[in-house]
Design a protein around this motif. Sequence first.
Motif, mmCIF file in Angstrom:
data_model
loop_
_atom_site.group_PDB
_atom_site.id
_atom_site.type_symbol
_atom_site.label_atom_id
_atom_site.label_comp_id
_atom_site.label_asym_id
_atom_site.label_seq_id
_atom_site.Cartn_x
_atom_site.Cartn_y
_atom_site.Cartn_z
ATOM 1 N N GLY A 57 1.228 -1.390 0.223
ATOM 2 C CA GLY A 57 -0.029 -0.169 0.144
ATOM 3 C C GLY A 57 1.377 0.857 -0.270
ATOM 4 N N TRP A 58 -0.100 2.504 0.256
ATOM 5 C CA TRP A 58 0.914 3.980 0.250
ATOM 6 C C TRP A 58 1.720 3.586 1.245
ATOM 7 C CZ3 TRP A 58 -1.971 8.434 -2.123
ATOM 8 C CH2 TRP A 58 -2.388 8.182 -3.620
ATOM 9 N N VAL A 59 1.445 3.557 2.089
ATOM 10 C CA VAL A 59 2.223 3.580 3.586
ATOM 11 C C VAL A 59 3.429 2.320 3.849
ATOM 12 C CG1 VAL A 59 2.525 3.189 6.066
ATOM 13 C CG2 VAL A 59 0.382 4.324 4.623
ATOM 14 N N ALA B 88 4.766 1.534 1.215
ATOM 15 C CA ALA B 88 5.735 1.021 -0.298
ATOM 16 C C ALA B 88 6.892 2.091 0.493
ATOM 17 C CB ALA B 88 5.144 1.961 -1.020
ATOM 18 N N MET B 89 6.208 2.902 1.733
ATOM 19 C CA MET B 89 7.658 3.894 2.172
ATOM 20 C C MET B 89 8.597 3.240 3.099
ATOM 21 S SD MET B 89 6.148 7.439 3.636
ATOM 22 C CE MET B 89 7.347 7.144 4.755
ATOM 23 N N TYR B 90 7.949 2.197 3.584
ATOM 24 C CA TYR B 90 9.591 1.192 4.375
ATOM 25 C C TYR B 90 9.405 2.053 6.023
ATOM 26 C CZ TYR B 90 11.463 -0.998 0.321
ATOM 27 O OH TYR B 90 11.823 -1.400 -0.646
#
Lengths: 206, 397
Positions: free
Chosen positions: A19-21, A23-25
Amino acid sequence: MTSTKKTKTVKWGDEPKLGWVEAMYLPAILSGVGTALKHAFSGKTTTRQYPEVEPTIPPNYRGVHRLNRDEAGRVKCVACYMCQTACPANCIEIIAAPAPKDDPLWKDRDKYPETFTIDELRCIYCGMCEEACPVDAIELTSIYDLTGLTRQEMIYDKEKLLSVYDETVDSGNDPIRTNRGALGPASVEATTAKQGPPPPGRGRHG
Amino acid sequence: MFEYFKEIWPTLWPTLAAIGVILAFVPFLGLYMTFVERKLAAFVQDRLGPNRVGPFGLFHAIADAIKLFLKEQTIPAHVYKLLYFIAPTFSLMTAMFALVVMPFGPVPTEYISGFRYIVAPGIDIGILMMIAISSLSAYGIILGGWASNNKYSLYGAIRSCAQFISYEIPLGLSIIGIIAAAGSLNIEQIVAAQGGPFWNWNMFWQPVGLLVFFTSALAETNRLPFDLPECEQELVGGFHTEYGGIKFVLFFLAEYTHVITVSFLTSLLFFGGWHFPGLTGPVDSSLGGMLLRTFVLVFKVAMVVSFIMLLRWALPRFRFDQLMGLAWKGLIPLGLVNLLCVAVVLTLDLPKHLLAFTAIFIFIGSLISARQLQFTINRPRSAGRPSMAHVTSEVTL
């Protein structure tokens, strides 16, 4: 993809999409660090301070062998070679001799082991000798910390194996396991009272 | 000759003393960082860690050192001898050399006589020199991997090479924002610019810069999760497979020296150096103030070192394409955007902490770009698989 009947046995799992979150690690990293910190400060440990605190050995542990004695203090073994035959590692060597008939102590016995040698280095501690024995003479004890400086001293002869019995039989953790009682075939098993397992949670040295 | 020596002595001895401090403390620190790392690793994994030699196992590190120093010097028959010996030396040398311009205690911006907490104070290219020298450490690894004459070692060296080249860029980008704000490459000036209230520390108004800097600096140290050059599961030991005893120690010490360097840099550039709430003014030369500031700096460094060690047990290692993707698709755009924002804020003379809010937008932007990139990174696996599925389905289970 070919959709035959057989493909049902093969299940392809795709990676879950980030998800978007995710993908930020960063959230995953923070939660990972949090887990690490939680464990670091939990104060719990699974380490056992081995030489100071001895582990609890289960009663069916297979350690160093011993040769049991009968009521008269004689070696229980009747030199039938069953253990030597059963041994997958060929570590048992027995030389049988006729029992001394003129000695009143031995007059009910036909045969006894003149020598009984076990190479403790060769042994794989499978316990098959213990199972094969018809008179419950050979048993494995819960001694797990067997060490030696030479190969020679790791070859246990009859006296050594009997002394292991003398040392361990009253220690509490190594009662006679397969107590089928008197000398003779294993068929008398039912007549003797079975000894219960040792109390749990006790180390070998009590 | 003697007269000349006497003349330069007042300026010479502080430098020699600082060199002495670094040469004495860094190997010792490296030695005890192994101990701290082992202990911390144990605590994270619910173990006790080394506790046999000395009180709390404190002498384990010394025992390790003695063991490694007394080990037999094995030289594999197939190595290129000259390079084989140069590599670990070079590795440690570059790692130590980078410490020359690094203040390990409070250093005032103007020149002072007497003992200083830096070997070369007032170097106007300080941070630039540090980055340049520390990237030389790739040489040591590449030489080691090549000289070992072994496929796995060479793979480690090649990976290290690619990693260094990739992560140099975001490392530089993230620092430019700070340099622009401080108006100087001099590390003392950069720290002095963070004086005043604690929200003047760079971390509070350049969080994106901190993120990019710390990630790329971690990659430069070759530590987990970026330890691709030496990952044990794939490459045996990577570039130091063929090294043992004292030569291995040199590589190891170089790695730990890098960790120390990175921690100091992070503390100095982003965490306000020796500034602390209540300890904000310019450096005075009183002994108490000096010691207090040194303590503050060392405390910050210790925090960063512990965090680096903790990260090791929190994160799995990156796959190599993920490593490259992170640098080229993640950190470099992020660093560029950050630099742009810093430039806009500085040029238009806007309040600095506007950047902290823009950090949120930068993150959202990176999220969107990550979302876009996902389609190339995580394309559905089944697209590449039908032939394989066919083959497998032929096998009757």
